[in-house]
Write a protein that holds these residues in place. Sequence first.
Motif, PDB file in Angstrom:
ATOM      1  N   GLY A  46       0.826  -1.192   0.000  1.00  9.91           N
ATOM      2  CA  GLY A  46       0.000   0.000   0.000  1.00  9.91           C
ATOM      3  C   GLY A  46       0.863   1.246   0.000  1.00  9.91           C
ATOM      4  N   VAL A  47       0.284   2.358  -0.416  1.00  7.46           N
ATOM      5  CA  VAL A  47       0.973   3.643  -0.418  1.00  7.46           C
ATOM      6  C   VAL A  47       0.123   4.600   0.401  1.00  7.46           C
ATOM      7  N   LYS A  48       0.744   5.260   1.349  1.00  2.27           N
ATOM      8  CA  LYS A  48       0.012   6.214   2.174  1.00  2.27           C
ATOM      9  C   LYS A  48      -0.374   7.426   1.338  1.00  2.27           C
ATOM     10  N   GLU A  49      -1.568   7.930   1.606  1.00  3.23           N
ATOM     11  CA  GLU A  49      -2.104   9.047   0.821  1.00  3.23           C
ATOM     12  C   GLU A  49      -1.193  10.275   0.852  1.00  3.23           C
ATOM     13  N   ASN A  50      -0.576  10.581   1.990  1.00  6.23           N
ATOM     14  CA  ASN A  50       0.243  11.784   2.068  1.00  6.23           C
ATOM     15  C   ASN A  50       1.506  11.673   1.214  1.00  6.23           C
ATOM     16  N   TYR A  51       1.929  10.474   0.865  1.00  2.00           N
ATOM     17  CA  TYR A  51       3.084  10.324  -0.022  1.00  2.00           C
ATOM     18  C   TYR A  51       2.709  10.508  -1.487  1.00  2.00           C
ATOM     19  N   LEU A  52       1.435  10.565  -1.794  1.00  2.00           N
ATOM     20  CA  LEU A  52       0.990  10.841  -3.158  1.00  2.00           C
ATOM     21  C   LEU A  52       0.838  12.335  -3.412  1.00  2.00           C
ATOM     22  N   ASN A  53       0.946  13.138  -2.365  1.00  2.00           N
ATOM     23  CA  ASN A  53       0.840  14.584  -2.480  1.00  2.00           C
ATOM     24  C   ASN A  53       2.171  15.142  -2.979  1.00  2.00           C
ATOM     25  N   ARG A  54       2.149  15.754  -4.176  1.00  2.00           N
ATOM     26  CA  ARG A  54       3.373  16.272  -4.804  1.00  2.00           C
ATOM     27  C   ARG A  54       4.079  17.304  -3.919  1.00  2.00           C
ATOM     28  N   ASP A  55       3.312  18.152  -3.242  1.00  2.00           N
ATOM     29  CA  ASP A  55       3.918  19.170  -2.372  1.00  2.00           C
ATOM     30  C   ASP A  55       4.679  18.520  -1.220  1.00  2.00           C
ATOM     31  N   ASN A  56       4.155  17.444  -0.702  1.00  2.00           N
ATOM     32  CA  ASN A  56       4.800  16.748   0.403  1.00  2.00           C
ATOM     33  C   ASN A  56       6.094  16.073  -0.074  1.00  2.00           C
ATOM     34  N   ILE A  57       6.098  15.559  -1.279  1.00  2.00           N
ATOM     35  CA  ILE A  57       7.280  14.851  -1.799  1.00  2.00           C
ATOM     36  C   ILE A  57       8.413  15.832  -2.070  1.00  2.00           C
ATOM     37  N   TYR A  58       8.107  16.975  -2.729  1.00  2.00           N
ATOM     38  CA  TYR A  58       9.158  17.916  -3.145  1.00  2.00           C
ATOM     39  C   TYR A  58       9.310  19.092  -2.188  1.00  2.00           C
ATOM     40  N   GLU A  59       8.803  18.950  -0.983  1.00  2.00           N
ATOM     41  CA  GLU A  59       8.889  20.019  -0.010  1.00  2.00           C
ATOM     42  C   GLU A  59      10.352  20.244   0.388  1.00  2.00           C
ATOM     43  N   SER A  60      10.793  21.490   0.379  1.00  2.00           N
ATOM     44  CA  SER A  60      12.183  21.785   0.764  1.00  2.00           C
ATOM     45  C   SER A  60      12.261  21.951   2.281  1.00  2.00           C
ATOM     46  N   ASP A  61      13.358  21.522   2.828  1.00  2.00           N
ATOM     47  CA  ASP A  61      13.537  21.601   4.281  1.00  2.00           C
ATOM     48  C   ASP A  61      13.975  22.967   4.724  1.00  2.00           C
TER      49      ASP A  61
END
Length: 61
Positions: A46-61
């Motif tokens: 399964g893949v968690k929904e928040n990992y499908l959010n593009r903003d969450n993936i490419y968010e800069s620290d």
Amino acid sequence: MKGYVKDKSIVLIDSLPEEIQEGDEVEVVVTLVAKRKYPFPTFKLGVKENYLNRDNIYESD
């Protein structure tokens, strides 16, 4: 009672019960048993929904 299909015929794995004699009328119900795709146990990934959010993936620290 289980069996398998061979050349458009059904071959029984178990022997018929003794109370069934030649010439008896019987009713046959055929059910397709799904084959297991793999000879070993598998599980659904399964893949968690928040990992499908593009903003969450490419968010800069």
